[in-house]
Motif scaffolding. Structure first.
Motif, short mmCIF file in Angstrom:
data_model
loop_
_atom_site.label_atom_id
_atom_site.label_comp_id
_atom_site.label_asym_id
_atom_site.label_seq_id
_atom_site.Cartn_x
_atom_site.Cartn_y
_atom_site.Cartn_z
N VAL A 344 38.81 -21.11 27.69
CA VAL A 344 39.30 -22.07 26.69
C VAL A 344 39.97 -23.21 27.46
O VAL A 344 40.25 -23.08 28.66
N PRO A 345 40.24 -24.36 26.83
CA PRO A 345 40.89 -25.46 27.54
C PRO A 345 42.18 -25.02 28.23
O PRO A 345 42.97 -24.24 27.67
N ASP A 346 42.41 -25.55 29.45
CA ASP A 346 43.51 -25.07 30.29
C ASP A 346 44.91 -25.36 29.73
O ASP A 346 45.88 -24.72 30.13
N TYR A 347 45.04 -26.30 28.81
CA TYR A 347 46.36 -26.58 28.27
C TYR A 347 46.84 -25.48 27.31
O TYR A 347 47.99 -25.49 26.87
N LEU A 348 45.97 -24.51 27.02
CA LEU A 348 46.32 -23.43 26.10
C LEU A 348 46.84 -22.18 26.81
O LEU A 348 47.09 -21.15 26.16
N VAL A 349 47.01 -22.23 28.13
CA VAL A 349 47.49 -21.06 28.87
C VAL A 349 48.82 -20.59 28.29
O VAL A 349 49.75 -21.37 28.09
N GLY A 350 48.90 -19.29 27.97
CA GLY A 350 50.12 -18.72 27.41
C GLY A 350 50.24 -18.84 25.91
O GLY A 350 51.15 -18.26 25.31
N LYS A 351 49.34 -19.58 25.28
CA LYS A 351 49.42 -19.77 23.82
C LYS A 351 48.51 -18.77 23.10
O LYS A 351 47.59 -18.21 23.68
N GLU A 352 48.78 -18.58 21.81
CA GLU A 352 47.97 -17.69 20.98
C GLU A 352 46.93 -18.50 20.22
O GLU A 352 47.26 -19.51 19.60
N VAL A 353 45.69 -18.06 20.27
CA VAL A 353 44.59 -18.76 19.60
C VAL A 353 43.94 -17.81 18.61
O VAL A 353 44.07 -16.58 18.72
N ARG A 354 43.25 -18.36 17.65
CA ARG A 354 42.50 -17.57 16.67
C ARG A 354 41.03 -17.58 17.05
O ARG A 354 40.46 -18.65 17.31
N VAL A 355 40.41 -16.41 17.07
CA VAL A 355 39.02 -16.26 17.51
C VAL A 355 38.17 -15.75 16.35
O VAL A 355 38.52 -14.76 15.70
#
Length: 477
Positions: A344-355
């Motif tokens: 996923v895009p690198d600015y999302l490191v450590g964040k929670e995403v919905r899949v």
């Protein structure tokens, strides 16, 4: 034939005793039939009518018969009958638990041995006859059904084995059919999971141009969450929501009663045979799916699905058939789904995403916006799916990390372009990717080749050593 032979011998003048000895029958029995023959022939001579001739002919053609209607079994007692009923009832329970296709039914011989071991002296032929009578007594009567157009569709899965690129693999046919029009639809999948189940129905509704009033299913896991007793069932809540959304009723057949959805049961056999009996080797799964689609086009030529379209329920926007999970992005900007990892895009490191996990794709969302999409890995575990464009922000800060990055090596063609044209210019490579990150990857590769060919050849930072020496010589001269 012995009776006829005895009559011939008696007519030729041989005594009854000698005729009985030659024919190996009782003299009393032979004489009984001989006297009857004589009487019938004398009656015919005295009154040569058609009726009398038929009586004589019938006597000659009909074999001896015995009145057994008043006979009662001597050894087959009510106790034996009760024991046999108990054994057959146990066999029915075994079939209910193991399924109709199990191969562990007791034979007549085994049942007879069980009865003998219980202390009853009865013959095998008697037990075999009684078993046949009892089984025939419970034969089911089927009621022929007629449906109106748009009334119902039937759903079933079928297994098919194919050679894909030289390897034997097992796939599953999701088959749907309309009993009224005879239209058949089938889709080839690698599993029978819930996403496949719902997606196949959505594809079917789009293919026929609407939805039916009723859907008929068997007791598969996607339909029945659990059984409550022998007859009560708890329907899968997700299927209930799906049916409410599209507006059709759910009809679940009785256990082991494929005849209750006979149209689709037969359709599975027909589709599998017509599509993959002669041709079963393909270079890829996609090729097999195209082949299946072409075979179904031929099968559906003479169906009445165009007429049935007018009676179908109008389609709504597609039901969200994905499996939805939340994932935290790790330090390599990857998320884990079903044992595999996706970037996923690198600015999302450590964040929670919905899949959202579909049968063929994986889509990733952050704050209600889609940030990544990958083709789902279905045939393996512990694999990683990279998209180098997800790492451009980091690579601009660390261009030296590009050469050996796993994201670059995951695209062999892109890695070759980099090695041939940009190995000394990583920043330029990253800049081109950044400017065109929304471009499809195949077009981006072609663009990189064009940019590399149009770029001016780099000038040497220092004059060649020979030119320097020549300059020094001229100076000293």
């Amino acid at each position: 034939m012995k009776i006829f032979e005895y009559i011939d011998l008696r007519e030729s003048g041989i005594s009854s005793r000698k005729a009985a000895e030659l024919c190996a029958i009782s003299r009393t029995t032979g004489e009984k039939y001989y006297r009857k023959f004589i009487e019938n022939r004398a009656s015919l001579i005295a009154n040569p009518t058609w009726e009398n001739s038929q009586v004589l002919i019938e006597e000659c053609l009909t074999p001896p018969s015995y009145n057994t209607s008043t006979r009662c079994p001597r050894k087959y007692t009510p106790e034996v009958d009760a024991l046999l009923d108990q054994i057959l009832e146990n066999e029915e329970e075994k079939t209910r638990l193991l399924g109709n296709s199990h191969k562990q039914q007791l034979t007549c011989m085994q049942i007879w041995e069980l009865i003998k071991n219980a202390g009853f002296d009865v013959g095998l032929s008697t037990i075999t006859k009684k078993i046949k009578e009892k089984k025939n007594r419970h034969k089911e009567c089927f009621i022929s059904q007629e449906y109106e157009p748009g009334d119902r569709f039937e759903y079933d899965f079928g297994e098919v084995k194919l050679m894909i690129n030289g390897q034997k693999k097992t796939f599953y046919l999701a088959v749907m059919t309309s009993p009224w029009s005879g239209y058949r639809a089938a889709y080839l999948y690698e599993n029978q999971k819930s996403q496949v189940f719902f997606e196949s129905m959505i594809r079917f509704f789009h293919e026929v141009g609407g939805c039916f009033k009723e859907g008929v299913f068997d007791n598969m896991r996607n339909v029945v969450s659990k059984f409550i007793g022998k007859t009560e069932k708890e329907i899968n809540p997700e299927l209930i929501r799906f049916a409410h959304y599209y507006g059709f009723r759910i009809n679940v057949t009785n256990a082991f009663s494929g005849n209750e959805k006979g149209s689709v049961e037969r359709s599975v056999e027909v589709v599998r045979n017509r599509s993959f009996a002669l041709k079963y080797q393909f270079d890829s799964l996609e090729e097999a799916r195209i082949w299946l689609k072409n075979c179904l086009s031929d099968l559906n030529k003479d169906t009445k699905w165009k007429e049935e379209q007018l009676f179908l329920i109008p389609l709504l926007p597609d039901y969200e058939a994905a499996k939805i999970v939340d994932r935290t992005v790790n330090k390599y900007s990857l998320i884990s789904v079903d044992g595999n990892q996706y970037s996923v895009p690198d600015y999302l490191v450590g964040k929670e995403v919905r899949v959202k996990i579909y049968t063929e794709t994986v889509k990733v969302y952050y704050e209600h916006s889609q940030v990544a999409e990958h083709r789902r890995i279905n045939d393996d575990k512990q694999k990683t799916c990279f998209d180098i464009r997800h790492y451009l922000s980091t690579l601009r800060k660390k261009p030296g990390a590009l050469r050996n990055s796993a994201a670059l090596k995951a695209e062999p063609e892109l890695k070759t372009i980099y090695d041939n044209y940009f190995s000394e210019k990583p920043r330029e490579f990253i800049a081109i990717l950044t400017r065109n990150k929304n471009m499809p990857l195949d077009q981006l590769k072609e663009l990189l080749k064009i940019e590399a060919c149009q770029a001016p050849s780099p000038q040497p930072a220092y004059e060649p050593l020979a030119d320097q020496l020549q300059g020094y010589q001229a100076l000293f001269a």
